[in-house]
Design a protein around this motif. Structure first.
Motif, mmCIF file in Angstrom:
data_model
loop_
_atom_site.group_PDB
_atom_site.id
_atom_site.type_symbol
_atom_site.label_atom_id
_atom_site.label_comp_id
_atom_site.label_asym_id
_atom_site.label_seq_id
_atom_site.Cartn_x
_atom_site.Cartn_y
_atom_site.Cartn_z
ATOM 1 N N ILE A 284 0.843 -1.206 0.000
ATOM 2 C CA ILE A 284 0.000 0.000 0.000
ATOM 3 C C ILE A 284 0.876 1.252 0.000
ATOM 4 O O ILE A 284 0.615 2.216 -0.733
ATOM 5 N N ASP A 285 1.925 1.233 0.811
ATOM 6 C CA ASP A 285 2.828 2.384 0.874
ATOM 7 C C ASP A 285 3.506 2.637 -0.482
ATOM 8 O O ASP A 285 3.606 3.777 -0.927
ATOM 9 N N VAL A 286 3.978 1.578 -1.114
ATOM 10 C CA VAL A 286 4.661 1.722 -2.410
ATOM 11 C C VAL A 286 3.705 2.265 -3.461
ATOM 12 O O VAL A 286 4.048 3.168 -4.238
ATOM 13 N N ALA A 287 2.492 1.730 -3.490
ATOM 14 C CA ALA A 287 1.505 2.211 -4.462
ATOM 15 C C ALA A 287 1.192 3.679 -4.224
ATOM 16 O O ALA A 287 1.153 4.492 -5.161
ATOM 17 N N GLU B 266 12.687 3.085 -3.237
ATOM 18 C CA GLU B 266 13.270 2.597 -4.494
ATOM 19 C C GLU B 266 12.217 1.898 -5.348
ATOM 20 O O GLU B 266 12.177 2.068 -6.566
ATOM 21 N N LEU B 267 11.370 1.098 -4.712
ATOM 22 C CA LEU B 267 10.310 0.424 -5.469
ATOM 23 C C LEU B 267 9.314 1.441 -6.026
ATOM 24 O O LEU B 267 8.861 1.313 -7.170
ATOM 25 N N ALA B 268 8.981 2.457 -5.232
ATOM 26 C CA ALA B 268 8.053 3.495 -5.702
ATOM 27 C C ALA B 268 8.651 4.263 -6.876
ATOM 28 O O ALA B 268 7.957 4.558 -7.862
ATOM 29 N N ALA B 269 9.938 4.578 -6.791
ATOM 30 C CA ALA B 269 10.593 5.279 -7.900
ATOM 31 C C ALA B 269 10.609 4.417 -9.152
ATOM 32 O O ALA B 269 10.398 4.902 -10.270
ATOM 33 N N GLY B 270 10.844 3.118 -8.968
ATOM 34 C CA GLY B 270 10.835 2.210 -10.113
ATOM 35 C C GLY B 270 9.478 2.114 -10.772
ATOM 36 O O GLY B 270 9.370 2.018 -12.003
ATOM 37 N N LEU B 271 8.417 2.163 -9.958
ATOM 38 C CA LEU B 271 7.058 2.095 -10.510
ATOM 39 C C LEU B 271 6.738 3.288 -11.408
ATOM 40 O O LEU B 271 5.930 3.182 -12.327
ATOM 41 N N LYS B 272 7.378 4.406 -11.136
ATOM 42 C CA LYS B 272 7.148 5.586 -11.972
ATOM 43 C C LYS B 272 7.726 5.397 -13.371
ATOM 44 O O LYS B 272 7.361 6.123 -14.300
ATOM 45 N N LEU C 142 12.201 -9.993 7.739
ATOM 46 C CA LEU C 142 13.397 -9.481 7.084
ATOM 47 C C LEU C 142 13.269 -7.966 6.871
ATOM 48 O O LEU C 142 12.165 -7.419 6.895
ATOM 49 N N PRO C 143 14.389 -7.263 6.647
ATOM 50 C CA PRO C 143 14.371 -5.793 6.616
ATOM 51 C C PRO C 143 13.455 -5.202 5.545
ATOM 52 O O PRO C 143 13.354 -5.727 4.427
ATOM 53 N N TRP C 144 12.825 -4.107 5.919
ATOM 54 C CA TRP C 144 11.954 -3.324 5.017
ATOM 55 C C TRP C 144 12.182 -1.863 5.376
ATOM 56 O O TRP C 144 11.857 -1.418 6.472
ATOM 57 N N ASN C 145 12.802 -1.124 4.469
ATOM 58 C CA ASN C 145 13.302 0.215 4.762
ATOM 59 C C ASN C 145 12.552 1.299 3.994
ATOM 60 O O ASN C 145 11.906 1.029 2.978
ATOM 61 N N ASN C 146 12.689 2.520 4.460
ATOM 62 C CA ASN C 146 12.123 3.662 3.741
ATOM 63 C C ASN C 146 12.874 3.932 2.446
ATOM 64 O O ASN C 146 12.314 4.379 1.487
ATOM 65 N N ILE D 171 12.283 -8.190 -15.978
ATOM 66 C CA ILE D 171 10.848 -8.344 -15.722
ATOM 67 C C ILE D 171 10.426 -7.803 -14.366
ATOM 68 O O ILE D 171 9.311 -8.063 -13.918
ATOM 69 N N GLY D 172 11.309 -7.053 -13.706
ATOM 70 C CA GLY D 172 10.892 -6.504 -12.423
ATOM 71 C C GLY D 172 12.022 -5.816 -11.688
ATOM 72 O O GLY D 172 13.156 -5.720 -12.174
ATOM 73 N N LEU D 173 11.706 -5.347 -10.511
ATOM 74 C CA LEU D 173 12.651 -4.639 -9.662
ATOM 75 C C LEU D 173 12.546 -5.190 -8.245
ATOM 76 O O LEU D 173 11.448 -5.300 -7.699
ATOM 77 N N LEU D 174 13.696 -5.540 -7.662
ATOM 78 C CA LEU D 174 13.736 -6.068 -6.306
ATOM 79 C C LEU D 174 14.533 -5.133 -5.417
ATOM 80 O O LEU D 174 15.668 -4.763 -5.747
ATOM 81 N N SER D 175 13.933 -4.754 -4.290
ATOM 82 C CA SER D 175 14.599 -3.872 -3.342
ATOM 83 C C SER D 175 13.883 -3.979 -2.004
ATOM 84 O O SER D 175 12.665 -4.191 -1.949
#
Length: 326
Positions: free
Chosen positions: A158-161, A260-266, A322-326, A251-255
C-alpha cells in the motif's frame, strides 16, 4: 504409471489455495500424458480426471495407500511410510525440522537453504485463466497473497503504491480484518477484493500495471509472481528467498526500500508486457513441471534416494521479519 498424490486438505481449491491448485494442475497434466491419477486428500474432495480417496490423519498411511499404486507423491512430511516408493514436496519454510531423504523443494533457493539441490519450480495451468490482453489499458497495481499474514506485507505494498501515485487492488484480503488482531485500512486509494478464484484474478491482472510483492520472509516460490507475469505484469518486490531466482531485471525490480520500489514504478513503461508474458509461459508451464516430477518418480522407482542426507535448515539465525526500509 499409477500415481497417488497425497495432501491433508480438500480439492479442488475454489479460491485461496496454493498447494491445492498445484496438485490439481499436476494431476490433470499427468492424466493428460496417460498416467492414472489417484488423490488421497481431505474430506469433501472431488475430481473429474482422477479417483479420490479420503485421507484419514488418524490412520497409518501404509494402510491408506492402495496396492496398485506405483509411486506416492506426498505434500507434507511423513514418517515410517514403507509401502511404496515416494517423494515429498516441501511447500513451506519448515523451520528446524529434519526432512525426508526424498524431499523436493520448490526453488533452488528453497533447496539451498536446506542443504539440498533437489527442486521443481511450481507452474500454472493457463487453461484456468482468461487469455492475457497485453494491449488492455492498465489502470492500477495489484497485491496477490493472503493479506492477513504479516510476512506478505500488504502494508508495504500500500505504501509503495501510494508513494508512486498508483491505485492498488488487493487480492486476498479485506479492508477490515479481525482474524489476526484488529486491522483496518482507511486508504481509499486501495480496493479490496477478498479471496478470489482464477477467473476474478484474471480480470484484475489483465488491467494491472504491476504486482507489488514486498514479502518479509524467504519466499519458497510465490505462485502470484508467475500468474502476474503471465498477464504481462512486471514484479516489484523484495530480494528475499526465491525472488532473485524468479525475477530477473528484465521483468521486475527487487529492493528492500519502499522508496526505491516506488521510484521504479514511476518508470513502469520501461518493462515490456510481452516479454513478461513469454518469460512466464516458457519457464513456468505445467508441462515442464510435470515432466520434471516424472523424472523424480523414476528415480525413486529405481531405488534412488533424492538427497544424500536428510535436508534441514542451514541458517537458524533468521529474524522473524526481514528488513523493510524507507
Amino acid at each position: 504409471m499409477n500415481i497417488l498424490i497425497v495432501n491433508n486438505t480438500p480439492i479442488p481449491a475454489t479460491k485461496y489455495g496454493g498447494t491445492e491448485r498445484i496438485i490439481w494442475w499436476l494431476g490433470r497434466e499427468l492424466n493428460r500424458l496417460g498416467h492414472k491419477i489417484t488423490y488421497l486428500v481431505g474430506e469433501g474432495s472431488s475430481c473429474p480426471f482422477g479417483k479420490v480417496l479420503t485421507y484419514d490423519p488418524t490412520k497409518d498411511l501404509d494402510q491408506q495407500v492402495p496396492d496398485n499404486i506405483d509411486v506416492v507423491h506426498f505434500q507434507f512430511q511423513v514418517s515410517g511410510f514403507t509401502k511404496k516408493p515416494y517423494i515429498v514436496t516441501v511447500h513451506n519454510n519448515p523451520g528446524g525440522a529434519q526432512l525426508d531423504l526424498n524431499s523436493v523443494f520448490v526453488s533452488a533457493n528453497h533447496a539451498d537453504r536446506h542443504g539440498s539441490t533437489v527442486f521443481v519450480h511450481n507452474a500454472i495451468d493457463t487453461a484456468d485463466y482468461q487469455k492475457p490482453d497485453l494491449n488492455n489499458k492498465r489502470t492500477h497495481t495489484h497485491f496477490l497473497a493472503k493479506a492477513a499474514w504479516r510476512i506478505k506485507n500488504v502494508k508495504g505494498a500500500i505504501d509503495v503504491a501510494t508513494m508512486s501515485g498508483n491505485k492498488l487492488v488487493v487480492l486476498g484480503g479485506t479492508r477490515l480484518n479481525l482474524k489476526m488482531g484488529l486491522r483496518f485500512t482507511p486508504n481509499l486509494n486501495v480496493r479490496f477484493k477478498g479471496m478470489v478464484g482464477d477467473e476474478a484474478k484474471s480480470v484484475v491482472m489483465n488491467s494491472s500495471k504491476a504486482l507489488l510483492f514486498p514479502v518479509l520472509w524467504h519466499e519458497p516460490f510465490g505462485i502470484a509472481i508467475i500468474e502476474s507475469l503471465y498477464f504481462g505484469c512486471p514484479v516489484f518486490g523484495t530480494p528475499y528467498g526465491s525472488l532473485p531466482e524468479l525475477v530477473p531485471a528484465e521483468i521486475g525490480l527487487l529492493s528492500a526500500s519502499k522508496s526505491e520500489l516506488a521510484a521504479g514504478l514511476k518508470n513502469i513503461d520501461s518493462f515490456n508486457k510481452q516479454y513478461c508474458h513469454q518469460y512466464a509461459a516458457d519457464n513456468f508451464n505445467i508441462g515442464k513441471m510435470a515432466a520434471t516430477y516424472l523424472e523424480l518418480y523414476e528415480r525413486v522407482l529405481n531405488g534412488q534416494a533424492l538427497n544424500s542426507e536428510q535436508p534441514k535448515l542451514i541458517n537458524h539465525d533468521q529474524p522473524k521479519y526481514l528488513p523493510w526500509n524507507n
